[in-house]
Design an enzyme around this catalytic site. Structure first.
Site, PDB file in Angstrom:
ATOM      1  N   GLN A  89       0.886  -1.219   0.335  1.00 41.88           N
ATOM      2  CA  GLN A  89      -0.012   0.100   0.004  1.00 41.88           C
ATOM      3  C   GLN A  89       0.797   1.509   0.406  1.00 41.88           C
ATOM      4  O   GLN A  89       0.314   2.210  -0.376  1.00 41.88           O
ATOM      5  CB  GLN A  89      -1.125  -0.084   1.391  1.00 41.88           C
ATOM      6  CG  GLN A  89      -2.391  -1.363   1.145  1.00 41.88           C
ATOM      7  CD  GLN A  89      -2.296  -1.167   2.751  1.00 41.88           C
ATOM      8  OE1 GLN A  89      -3.534  -0.665   3.147  1.00 41.88           O
ATOM      9  NE2 GLN A  89      -2.113  -1.866   3.582  1.00 41.88           N
ATOM     10  N   ASN A  90       1.952   0.959   0.123  1.00 40.81           N
ATOM     11  CA  ASN A  90       3.443   2.220  -0.189  1.00 40.81           C
ATOM     12  C   ASN A  90       3.963   2.863  -0.982  1.00 40.81           C
ATOM     13  O   ASN A  90       3.694   2.047  -2.071  1.00 40.81           O
ATOM     14  CB  ASN A  90       4.009   1.656   0.819  1.00 40.81           C
ATOM     15  CG  ASN A  90       3.879   1.231   2.433  1.00 40.81           C
ATOM     16  OD1 ASN A  90       2.949   1.640   2.969  1.00 40.81           O
ATOM     17  ND2 ASN A  90       5.122   0.370   2.951  1.00 40.81           N
ATOM     18  N   HIS A 107      -1.103   1.710  -3.944  1.00 39.40           N
ATOM     19  CA  HIS A 107      -1.323   3.052  -3.758  1.00 39.40           C
ATOM     20  C   HIS A 107      -0.791   3.805  -5.168  1.00 39.40           C
ATOM     21  O   HIS A 107      -0.843   5.036  -4.955  1.00 39.40           O
ATOM     22  CB  HIS A 107      -1.935   3.695  -2.446  1.00 39.40           C
ATOM     23  CG  HIS A 107      -3.170   2.556  -1.943  1.00 39.40           C
ATOM     24  ND1 HIS A 107      -3.068   3.379  -0.517  1.00 39.40           N
ATOM     25  CD2 HIS A 107      -4.423   1.949  -2.068  1.00 39.40           C
ATOM     26  CE1 HIS A 107      -4.222   2.063   0.235  1.00 39.40           C
ATOM     27  NE2 HIS A 107      -4.446   1.484  -0.790  1.00 39.40           N
ATOM     28  N   CYS A 115       0.590  13.180 -17.584  1.00 43.50           N
ATOM     29  CA  CYS A 115       0.165  14.865 -16.873  1.00 43.50           C
ATOM     30  C   CYS A 115      -1.309  14.403 -16.435  1.00 43.50           C
ATOM     31  O   CYS A 115      -2.005  13.670 -16.736  1.00 43.50           O
ATOM     32  CB  CYS A 115      -0.107  14.806 -18.677  1.00 43.50           C
ATOM     33  SG  CYS A 115      -1.634  15.740 -18.806  1.00 43.50           S
ATOM     34  N   GLY A 180       3.134  -3.859   9.105  1.00 48.92           N
ATOM     35  CA  GLY A 180       2.637  -2.591   9.003  1.00 48.92           C
ATOM     36  C   GLY A 180       1.602  -2.603   8.066  1.00 48.92           C
ATOM     37  O   GLY A 180       1.572  -1.743   8.376  1.00 48.92           O
ATOM     38  N   THR A 181       0.513  -2.706   8.791  1.00 52.35           N
ATOM     39  CA  THR A 181      -0.805  -2.479   8.181  1.00 52.35           C
ATOM     40  C   THR A 181      -1.540  -2.938   9.247  1.00 52.35           C
ATOM     41  O   THR A 181      -1.721  -3.538   9.638  1.00 52.35           O
ATOM     42  CB  THR A 181      -1.186  -3.202   6.752  1.00 52.35           C
ATOM     43  OG1 THR A 181      -2.689  -2.127   6.216  1.00 52.35           O
ATOM     44  CG2 THR A 181      -1.432  -4.554   6.466  1.00 52.35           C
TER      45      THR A 181
HETATM   46  N1  APR Z   1       6.842  -2.722  11.909  1.00 53.45           N
HETATM   47  C1  APR Z   1       5.721  -3.265  11.415  1.00 53.45           C
HETATM   48  N2  APR Z   1       4.380  -2.858  11.787  1.00 53.45           N
HETATM   49  C2  APR Z   1       4.534  -1.360  12.230  1.00 53.45           C
HETATM   50  C3  APR Z   1       5.937  -0.668  12.814  1.00 53.45           C
HETATM   51  C4  APR Z   1       6.705  -1.425  12.658  1.00 53.45           C
HETATM   52  N3  APR Z   1       7.847  -0.341  12.713  1.00 53.45           N
HETATM   53  N4  APR Z   1       5.307   0.941  13.170  1.00 53.45           N
HETATM   54  C5  APR Z   1       4.161   1.199  13.064  1.00 53.45           C
HETATM   55  N5  APR Z   1       4.093  -0.620  12.487  1.00 53.45           N
HETATM   56  C6  APR Z   1       1.927  -1.146  12.610  1.00 53.45           C
HETATM   57  C7  APR Z   1       1.339   0.501  13.449  1.00 53.45           C
HETATM   58  O1  APR Z   1       1.025  -0.571  15.015  1.00 53.45           O
HETATM   59  C8  APR Z   1      -0.069   0.186  11.859  1.00 53.45           C
HETATM   60  O2  APR Z   1      -0.934  -1.154  12.223  1.00 53.45           O
HETATM   61  O3  APR Z   1       1.799  -0.168  11.033  1.00 53.45           O
HETATM   62  C9  APR Z   1       0.384  -0.031  10.797  1.00 53.45           C
HETATM   63  C10 APR Z   1       0.290   1.066   9.834  1.00 53.45           C
HETATM   64  O4  APR Z   1      -0.925   1.851   9.685  1.00 53.45           O
HETATM   65  P1  APR Z   1      -0.988   3.321   9.035  1.00 53.45           P
HETATM   66  O5  APR Z   1      -0.567   4.147   9.503  1.00 53.45           O
HETATM   67  O6  APR Z   1      -2.897   3.077   8.982  1.00 53.45           O
HETATM   68  O7  APR Z   1      -0.503   2.341   7.780  1.00 53.45           O
HETATM   69  P2  APR Z   1      -1.068   1.360   6.199  1.00 53.45           P
HETATM   70  O8  APR Z   1      -2.393   0.175   6.637  1.00 53.45           O
HETATM   71  O9  APR Z   1       0.154   1.142   5.129  1.00 53.45           O
HETATM   72  O10 APR Z   1      -2.420   2.897   5.992  1.00 53.45           O
HETATM   73  C11 APR Z   1      -3.328   1.928   4.484  1.00 53.45           C
HETATM   74  O11 APR Z   1      -4.239   4.061   4.340  1.00 53.45           O
HETATM   75  O12 APR Z   1      -3.794   6.614   5.048  1.00 53.45           O
HETATM   76  C12 APR Z   1      -4.223   5.563   3.644  1.00 53.45           C
HETATM   77  O13 APR Z   1      -3.365   5.335   1.374  1.00 53.45           O
HETATM   78  C13 APR Z   1      -2.647   5.652   2.679  1.00 53.45           C
HETATM   79  O14 APR Z   1      -1.924   3.183   2.575  1.00 53.45           O
HETATM   80  C14 APR Z   1      -2.238   4.008   3.344  1.00 53.45           C
HETATM   81  C15 APR Z   1      -3.679   3.297   3.448  1.00 53.45           C
END
Ligand code: APR
Length: 240
Positions: A89-90, A107, A115, A180-181
């Site tokens: 998702q990154n 994403h 463009c 990490g999501t």
């Molecule tokens: N290692 C693993 N996980 C981690 C770490 C780490 N070092 N640090 C934080 N986390 C976890 C947090 O506990 C959290 O559950 O990573 C997760 C990050 O969650 P979000 O910030 O919600 O990220 P994500 O799930 O990728 O968000 C999805 O939302 O903002 C929109 O489009 C954007 O792609 C993004 C989507």
């Protein structure tokens, strides 16, 4: 020998130990007065493209100035023994820079530009902004449209191709590793339950408890950089 097929679903936590704060944390300093939803939106792009472009350039600079962490490197290293697909998702390029060959960006990518009017890809110069600035005019396409990053802004449709690739990568996996999501942004958040429904074990790596933790086959409550090196070797022990 048939190698194990590993699909990884990564989110913002994957890059945290590289020093990239999540989007939400990143709306600081010059951009404090904006909500993230506002800054990463097609509406703001239409009204103030120079502000959105300055913010994108700053993020671009930040990502370029950090390195893949031990978690990204471990996933790339698994390719020597496994058939590895990364669904992320990154919008950063740290999986690719660590050496992962198959990466689907659900994403979009901060490193692709096109463009906003005619859609043609842009490979021209980008202003170098080592410090954040409030406004930079985006480059202009030959058709007169403005150049935008290839990221999915709030309210925009996800590109279909990486999504279809992700669904297929999950379906053919022997194991799905979710790193990490927070598991709250759909449709990506639906991939782990799709795997479980198909009888594919799901290993979650996250220091925190998420909505997935209870249903995952195994939840490893640790960070990406600590848990991923050595995880492939432990798979049999973890999922049996
Ligand atoms: N290692 C693993 N996980 C981690 C770490 C780490 N070092 N640090 C934080 N986390 C976890 C947090 O506990 C959290 O559950 O990573 C997760 C990050 O969650 P979000 O910030 O919600 O990220 P994500 O799930 O990728 O968000 C999805 O939302 O903002 C929109 O489009 C954007 O792609 C993004 C989507």
């Amino acid at each position: 020998m048939v190698s194990v097929r590993v699909t990884v679903l990564s989110g913002a936590g994957m890059s945290a130990e590289s020093g990239i704060e999540t989007f939400r944390d990143a709306v600081t300093g010059l951009w404090e007065r904006f909500d993230l939803d506002e800054l990463a939106s097609p509406q703001t792009w239409r009204r103030q493209p120079n502000v959105v472009w300055a913010w994108c350039l700053w993020r671009y600079h930040l990502v370029n100035s950090v390195e893949p962490n031990a978690g990204h490197k471990a996933i790339a290293d698994w390719q020597r023994r496994a058939d590895v697909r990364v669904v992320t998702q990154n919008i950063d390029n740290l999986h690719e820079r660590a050496g992962s060959a198959w990466v689907a960006h659900l994403h979009g990518s901060l490193f692709e530009f096109h463009c906003s009017r005619c859609g043609v890809e842009y490979h021209g110069e980008l202003a170098d902004i080592p410090e954040p600035v409030e406004a930079v005019d985006p480059p202009v396409c030959a058709c007169g449209g403005t150049i935008r990053p290839g990221v999915v802004w709030f309210g925009e449709a996800m590109p279909d191709e990486p999504w279809q690739q992700a669904v297929a990568a999950v379906a053919l996996a022997d194991v799905l590793i979710v790193v990490g999501t927070s598991g709250i942004v759909y449709p990506a958040a639906g991939l782990p339950s799709a795997a479980l429904t198909q009888g594919i074990p799901v290993v979650e790596v996250n220091p925190d408890v998420t909505p997935l933790s209870d249903s995952a086959t195994v939840a490893v409550h640790d960070t990406a950089a600590r848990a991923l090196p050595g995880l492939l070797e432990r798979l049999d022990e973890l999922i049996g």
